[in-house]
Design an enzyme around this catalytic site. Structure first.
Site, PDB file in Angstrom:
ATOM      1  CB  CYS A  11      -0.918   0.013   1.207  1.00  0.00           C
ATOM      2  SG  CYS A  11      -1.598  -1.587   1.636  1.00  0.00           S
ATOM      3  CB  CYS A  40      -0.662   3.910  -3.958  1.00  0.00           C
ATOM      4  SG  CYS A  40      -0.310   2.937  -5.381  1.00  0.00           S
ATOM      5  CG  HIS A  41      -2.742   4.633   0.005  1.00  0.00           C
ATOM      6  ND1 HIS A  41      -3.808   5.436  -0.350  1.00  0.00           N
ATOM      7  CD2 HIS A  41      -3.004   3.402  -0.534  1.00  0.00           C
ATOM      8  CE1 HIS A  41      -4.688   4.727  -1.046  1.00  0.00           C
ATOM      9  NE2 HIS A  41      -4.240   3.502  -1.175  1.00  0.00           N
ATOM     10  CG  MET A  58      -8.254   0.480  -3.876  1.00  0.00           C
ATOM     11  SD  MET A  58      -6.853   0.466  -2.735  1.00  0.00           S
ATOM     12  CE  MET A  58      -7.584  -0.544  -1.416  1.00  0.00           C
ATOM     13  CG  HIS A  97       8.428   6.740 -12.318  1.00  0.00           C
ATOM     14  ND1 HIS A  97       8.447   6.194 -11.053  1.00  0.00           N
ATOM     15  CD2 HIS A  97       8.726   5.735 -13.166  1.00  0.00           C
ATOM     16  CE1 HIS A  97       8.722   4.903 -11.151  1.00  0.00           C
ATOM     17  NE2 HIS A  97       8.894   4.594 -12.414  1.00  0.00           N
ATOM     18  CG  HIS A 103       7.211   3.595 -17.156  1.00  0.00           C
ATOM     19  ND1 HIS A 103       8.382   2.985 -17.555  1.00  0.00           N
ATOM     20  CD2 HIS A 103       7.216   3.560 -15.816  1.00  0.00           C
ATOM     21  CE1 HIS A 103       9.054   2.580 -16.490  1.00  0.00           C
ATOM     22  NE2 HIS A 103       8.377   2.913 -15.419  1.00  0.00           N
TER      23      HIS A 103
HETATM   24 FE1  DHE Z   1      11.868   0.572 -11.928  1.00  0.00          FE
HETATM   25  C1  DHE Z   1      14.121   2.641 -13.534  1.00  0.00           C
HETATM   26  C2  DHE Z   1      11.109   3.065  -9.737  1.00  0.00           C
HETATM   27  C3  DHE Z   1       9.291  -1.283 -10.683  1.00  0.00           C
HETATM   28  C4  DHE Z   1      12.789  -2.028 -13.890  1.00  0.00           C
HETATM   29  N1  DHE Z   1      12.487   2.486 -11.672  1.00  0.00           N
HETATM   30  C5  DHE Z   1      13.424   3.146 -12.459  1.00  0.00           C
HETATM   31  C6  DHE Z   1      13.594   4.492 -11.968  1.00  0.00           C
HETATM   32  C7  DHE Z   1      12.763   4.612 -10.873  1.00  0.00           C
HETATM   33  C8  DHE Z   1      12.069   3.351 -10.708  1.00  0.00           C
HETATM   34  C9  DHE Z   1      12.582   5.850 -10.000  1.00  0.00           C
HETATM   35  C10 DHE Z   1      14.519   5.552 -12.572  1.00  0.00           C
HETATM   36  C11 DHE Z   1      15.895   5.379 -12.009  1.00  0.00           C
HETATM   37  C12 DHE Z   1      16.850   6.356 -12.667  1.00  0.00           C
HETATM   38  O1  DHE Z   1      16.773   6.527 -13.900  1.00  0.00           O
HETATM   39  O2  DHE Z   1      17.648   6.941 -11.931  1.00  0.00           O
HETATM   40  N2  DHE Z   1      10.460   0.837 -10.503  1.00  0.00           N
HETATM   41  C13 DHE Z   1      10.322   1.928  -9.695  1.00  0.00           C
HETATM   42  C14 DHE Z   1       9.204   1.744  -8.781  1.00  0.00           C
HETATM   43  O3  DHE Z   1       8.865   2.514  -7.834  1.00  0.00           O
HETATM   44  C15 DHE Z   1       8.457   0.579  -9.240  1.00  0.00           C
HETATM   45  C16 DHE Z   1       7.233   1.098  -9.988  1.00  0.00           C
HETATM   46  C17 DHE Z   1       7.920  -0.385  -8.173  1.00  0.00           C
HETATM   47  C18 DHE Z   1       8.918  -0.852  -7.176  1.00  0.00           C
HETATM   48  O4  DHE Z   1       8.485  -1.336  -6.154  1.00  0.00           O
HETATM   49  O5  DHE Z   1      10.112  -0.742  -7.416  1.00  0.00           O
HETATM   50  C19 DHE Z   1       9.456  -0.042 -10.183  1.00  0.00           C
HETATM   51  N3  DHE Z   1      11.182  -1.302 -12.229  1.00  0.00           N
HETATM   52  C20 DHE Z   1      10.120  -1.887 -11.598  1.00  0.00           C
HETATM   53  C21 DHE Z   1       9.928  -3.256 -12.001  1.00  0.00           C
HETATM   54  O6  DHE Z   1       9.056  -4.058 -11.576  1.00  0.00           O
HETATM   55  C22 DHE Z   1      10.879  -3.512 -13.088  1.00  0.00           C
HETATM   56  C23 DHE Z   1      10.106  -3.652 -14.392  1.00  0.00           C
HETATM   57  C24 DHE Z   1      11.692  -4.795 -12.902  1.00  0.00           C
HETATM   58  C25 DHE Z   1      12.704  -4.708 -11.817  1.00  0.00           C
HETATM   59  O7  DHE Z   1      13.871  -4.967 -12.136  1.00  0.00           O
HETATM   60  O8  DHE Z   1      12.343  -4.361 -10.699  1.00  0.00           O
HETATM   61  C26 DHE Z   1      11.705  -2.220 -13.091  1.00  0.00           C
HETATM   62  N4  DHE Z   1      13.190   0.356 -13.425  1.00  0.00           N
HETATM   63  C27 DHE Z   1      13.451  -0.800 -14.091  1.00  0.00           C
HETATM   64  C28 DHE Z   1      14.515  -0.582 -15.058  1.00  0.00           C
HETATM   65  C29 DHE Z   1      14.884   0.745 -14.955  1.00  0.00           C
HETATM   66  C30 DHE Z   1      14.049   1.317 -13.932  1.00  0.00           C
HETATM   67  C31 DHE Z   1      15.065  -1.625 -16.015  1.00  0.00           C
HETATM   68  C32 DHE Z   1      15.965   1.487 -15.745  1.00  0.00           C
HETATM   69  C33 DHE Z   1      15.479   1.734 -17.101  1.00  0.00           C
HETATM   70  C34 DHE Z   1      16.553   2.425 -17.912  1.00  0.00           C
HETATM   71  O9  DHE Z   1      16.750   1.946 -19.041  1.00  0.00           O
HETATM   72  O10 DHE Z   1      17.147   3.388 -17.417  1.00  0.00           O
END
Ligand code: DHE
Length: 584
Positions: free
Chosen positions: A84, A87-88, A125, A364, A407
């Site tokens: 939760c 989001c919250h 939600m 983001h 995204h």
């Molecule tokens: Fe990410 C980048 C946050 C879930 C794979 N992810 C980022 C960035 C943020 C972020 C803030 C940018 C970083 C930067 O550029 O400095 N990601 C989050 C979350 O808050 C979220 C939604 C949920 C969580 O709990 O983390 C989340 N992200 C995921 C995944 O489920 C992904 C698909 C698989 C994983 O590895 O966790 C995922 N995020 C990625 C990847 C990047 C990324 C591969 C970098 C992309 C790029 O090419 O720069």
């Protein structure tokens, strides 16, 4: 059987609670409301997984508190942080989801909360009850939990950072020249998410040179300006600094910068190459600038403060993406809940100057345009793209992305035959791709607006990619509910684009991986240094085979399928040269 009823207000709640406990909760269950929030976007919400492990105390009990044991409270706190808080908010002050502080939840009442948690809402939600993700007992527990004061997880400041900080190999003991024969510029750092590791894979031979333990649920990699050091951050806010000159490459320093984090970067401006590293955390809401050679924490700065538009205080504005400026000795730090982009000047840490840019809420991920002057970042919950001129250090545009939940990852830059230089993003919430004009000099009419919006494979896209040497634009859809769509990639020929809706080819990358079990999702393309191949992760569950599929950018045919029992849940891939030089 324990009856979750209240000491202070028996009648109002007992029936619902009783119904729940006696399994009559089903009587409350209806079909999932239309337009329900279990869309891809709802599936992709920050989860404070590592925060969930923190032991919390029940804040000062009040006479009319619901009945809840210490053990139940801990369980509820873990569920809350993991499912939760994203989001919250950790303190329940609201973020992309509504605030859930007791003054509000008590007004709503237990019955309302039970329904809301069970069925969710079309506003996003998730239907935790009817989807089976929470049992009726847990729905009841969460309803009671949010009626109480939220526990505040412990802060994590300089003392805790210093306690976690380790210099594994001191700078003076490191090699003075590269000790291995790896072509580092064409090396890929591959996130092995659920293994808490990264794999270093050769961009030419596809050999795995090293598997390195990192933080939990490791998230992204970034490369130092010299290309020698790899920085990796886990969701548990552990940063590993890996020396790519060693044989084999290995961790030379590590530190924990908080309880939850997602982003790390290093200083790139001339004269400051490899000098500093920065990491930003979700909890506590702060960033820390570290020595680029040892990860010694030098400066911890909280991001708590006022929301840019309402000018009301927010207690936990999370640090999202961070990039290094090429125009000034600055880090570009995006703060989610206050909607502010901070340009942090690292040239004098003792007299830190920060340019605070009002942008848009829930910033983001984002990236630079092809000139590296402009920074474009998604304010995804508001379907906007903020554009900062990093040379003039100010916001120059706030653009409707014309899609739901943009995204971009870092986005994709190419020259459109009609609109000139553009930056592209796909969307989580629908199947559209938006192209933003990025050439105010040569194409002033197209600059800083969506010049074209067209359809790709489907909603649930996370990343889009191209390369200066490629004419192809690749779009994934890993969070699409349709198994076939989530295992495919749409590819557009950018050289033939016109004003009309462009066609795309569908690459069955998941099928090419030849994985019989599970429902692997194809996520995040990353080019090799030359831009002749693009690598995709075929991301399966932890106990099943995953793979990396290498696609020939000319023939759009599979060139190699990399499978290895050590490749557990591969997701992000970061080519050293392209990541270091912001090529995308
Ligand atoms: Fe990410 C980048 C946050 C879930 C794979 N992810 C980022 C960035 C943020 C972020 C803030 C940018 C970083 C930067 O550029 O400095 N990601 C989050 C979350 O808050 C979220 C939604 C949920 C969580 O709990 O983390 C989340 N992200 C995921 C995944 O489920 C992904 C698909 C698989 C994983 O590895 O966790 C995922 N995020 C990625 C990847 C990047 C990324 C591969 C970098 C992309 C790029 O090419 O720069």
């Amino acid at each position: 059987m324990r009856l979750p009823y209240f000491k202070a207000a028996p009648s109002l709640f007992a029936s619902a609670a009783m119904a729940t406990v006696l399994g009559l909760g089903g009587a409350l269950a209806q079909d999932k409301p239309q337009g329900h929030g279990d869309t891809p976007a709802a599936a992709y919400k920050p989860s404070m997984t590592t925060l969930g492990e923190i032991k919390v105390e029940i804040p000062g009990r009040k006479a009319d508190d619901p009945v809840i044991s210490g053990e139940e409270f801990q369980r509820a706190a873990t569920i809350y942080f993991e499912r939760c808080a994203g989001c919250h908010g950790v303190l329940r002050k609201g973020a992309t989801g509504k605030p859930l502080t007791p003054d509000i939840t008590r007004e709503l009442g237990y019955d309302h909360l039970i329904n809301f948690i069970t069925y969710g809402s079309p506003a996003g939600m998730p239907n935790w009850g009817t989807s089976g993700q929470l049992s009726e007992q847990d729905v009841d527990l969460m309803a009671r939990y949010v009626l109480m004061e939220p526990p505040a997880p412990p802060e994590f400041g300089m003392p805790q950072m210093k306690e976690s900080w380790k210099v594994v190999v001191a700078p003076e003991d490191r090699p003075t020249k590269k000790m291995n024969d790896i072509d580092i510029d064409n090396l890929f750092s591959v996130t092995l998410r659920d293994a808490g590791q990264v794999a270093l894979i050769d961009g030419k031979t596809y050999d795995i040179h090293a598997i390195i333990d990192t933080g939990y649920a490791v998230h992204i990699s970034r490369i130092s300006a010299s290309g020698r050091y790899l920085f990796v951050i886990g969701r548990d806010a552990k940063v590993n600094m890996i020396d790519l000159w060693m044989n084999p490459p290995a961790t030379v320093a590590e530190i924990k910068v908080g309880s939850e984090a997602r982003s790390v970067e290093t200083s790139k401006f001339e004269g400051f190459e490899d000098k500093y590293a920065i990491a930003g955390s979700y909890w506590p809401p702060q960033y820390v600038i570290m020595d680029g050679d040892t990860l010694e924490p030098l400066k911890v700065v909280s991001t708590r403060g006022n929301i840019y538009d309402e000018q009301t205080y927010h207690p936990e504005p999370r640090v999202a993406s961070i990039l290094a400026s090429h125009y000034h000795p600055q880090f570009i730090v995006n703060v989610k809940e206050t909607g502010k982009i901070l340009l942090i000047d690292y040239s004098d840490l003792k007299n830190l100057t920060t340019t605070e840019i009002e942008a848009e809420r829930f910033l983001h991920d984002g990236g630079l345009d092809s000139t590296h002057r402009y920074f474009l970042v998604a304010a995804n919950a508001r379907n906007k793209i903020a554009v900062v001129d990093t040379k003039e250090e100010k916001l120059i545009a706030l653009i409707e992305s014309k899609g739901a939940t943009p995204h971009p990852g870092r986005g994709a830059n190419f020259v459109h035959p009609v609109y000139g230089p553009v930056w592209a993003t796909s969307h989580l919430g629908d199947d559209s791709v938006a192209l933003v004009g990025t050439d105010p000099e040569g194409h002033p009419d197209q600059a800083w607006k969506v010049v074209q919006s067209f359809y790709a494979l489907g909603g649930g896209s996370l990343f889009i990619k191209t390369h200066p040497n490629s004419k192809n634009l690749y779009v994934d859809a890993p969070l699409n509910p349709d198994a076939e769509v989530s295992a495919s990639i749409a590819v557009f020929d950018t050289s033939t684009m016109t004003e009309a809706e462009p066609e795309f080819k569908t690459l069955p990358v998941g099928e090419w991986a030849g994985i019989p079990e599970g429902q692997p999702r194809v996520v995040q393309g990353e080019f090799n240094r030359e831009g002749t191949e693009i690598w995709f992760s075929v991301w399966n569950s932890k106990d099943k085979v995953s793979a990396i599929v290498v696609v020939d950018d000319k023939t759009l045919q599979p060139k190699k399928v990399i499978k290895d029992p050590r490749l557990i849940t591969p997701t992000g891939k970061f080519n050293v040269f392209n990541t270091r030089s912001d090529v995308y």
